[in-house]
Design a protein around this motif. Sequence first.
Motif, PDB file in Angstrom:
ATOM      1  N   HIS A   1      -2.471  -4.968   9.034  1.00  0.00           N
ATOM      2  CA  HIS A   1      -1.626  -3.905   8.495  1.00  0.00           C
ATOM      3  C   HIS A   1      -0.223  -4.100   9.029  1.00  0.00           C
TER       4      HIS A   1
ATOM      5  N   ALA B   1      -0.734  -4.612   3.347  1.00  0.00           N
ATOM      6  CA  ALA B   1      -2.031  -4.957   3.925  1.00  0.00           C
ATOM      7  C   ALA B   1      -2.383  -6.408   3.622  1.00  0.00           C
TER       8      ALA B   1
ATOM      9  N   ALA C   1      -4.674   2.188  -1.216  1.00  0.00           N
ATOM     10  CA  ALA C   1      -4.978   1.784   0.156  1.00  0.00           C
ATOM     11  C   ALA C   1      -6.452   1.442   0.290  1.00  0.00           C
TER      12      ALA C   1
ATOM     13  N   ASP D   1       4.395  -0.107   3.590  1.00  0.00           N
ATOM     14  CA  ASP D   1       3.187  -0.643   4.223  1.00  0.00           C
ATOM     15  C   ASP D   1       2.624  -1.767   3.368  1.00  0.00           C
TER      16      ASP D   1
ATOM     17  N   ARG E   1      -5.254  -0.107  10.766  1.00  0.00           N
ATOM     18  CA  ARG E   1      -3.980   0.608  10.678  1.00  0.00           C
ATOM     19  C   ARG E   1      -3.182   0.423  11.967  1.00  0.00           C
TER      20      ARG E   1
ATOM     21  N   ILE F   1      -9.065  -1.803   5.782  1.00  0.00           N
ATOM     22  CA  ILE F   1      -7.955  -2.449   6.483  1.00  0.00           C
ATOM     23  C   ILE F   1      -7.606  -1.650   7.733  1.00  0.00           C
TER      24      ILE F   1
ATOM     25  N   GLU G   1       0.800  -1.228   0.000  1.00  0.00           N
ATOM     26  CA  GLU G   1       0.000   0.000   0.000  1.00  0.00           C
ATOM     27  C   GLU G   1       0.830   1.275   0.000  1.00  0.00           C
TER      28      GLU G   1
END
Length: 246
Positions: A110, A94, A140, A92, A146, A144, A84
């Motif tokens: 995440h 996911a 993103a 990042d 964080r 999801i 992401e």
Amino acid sequence: MHSQLTYSTDFTLTASDVTPALEMPLSRLVSLVIDTATDHANLLGIGFEALRPHNASWILGRLAIEATGMPAVGGHYRLSTWIESASRLASDRAFRLTDLNTGKTLATVHTVWMAIDLTTRRPIDLLEAAGHLSDLVSPADPAICRCARLAVPQDAAAESRYEYTFRVSDIDVNRHVTTRRYVDMIVDLLSLDTCLTHRISRFDIAFKHEAHYGQTARVSLYPGGLASIGLDNGTAAAARLALEPR
């Protein structure tokens, strides 16, 4: 099954890999997350072999899980992942865990990844080491969860605490304590009765300092579900648990 930017792995949970509540252990889910991320990175050409010429390796910096349930024994499941974001110091990634029998999402995950120089143990420039990483980013997904910022309480009294000395089976390929062991250590702060009557609906962990073979850690649970794994030379990990009745 997978496309280039999204990768999925299907699995069946067997009786040899469940908790007393007949569901997947949290540490097993985290291990599956890491394995699936590794497989996808290798497919995309940004895996451990791509970092080897830079004397570097991927490490997991932070992780968050939100779950409405966990895989149960005998069930069929799919874990899907995608990248992401990508920057010089972090990327990042996911994940979505789906029950293939019902089509329902059981959990979202995440993660924040970095790469370290294996000699200096310092972060390296990801965009230089994995040059096309920024071309592999997907939009993103707001569904999801964080990663949260975690702070270890400085003056709160621990509700429970124990010590643990790291052994050979706790050490991973990077010669430090494996992520799976940290997760199990945090869950072990709970009693068996609690684990049978409640489930973990949210789990956050941030890795702050490497721990190594032979070190002794102090594992503490504080009010509000905050937890820490402390070493003589710093905090190895900070975590937070949220529980719901089954």
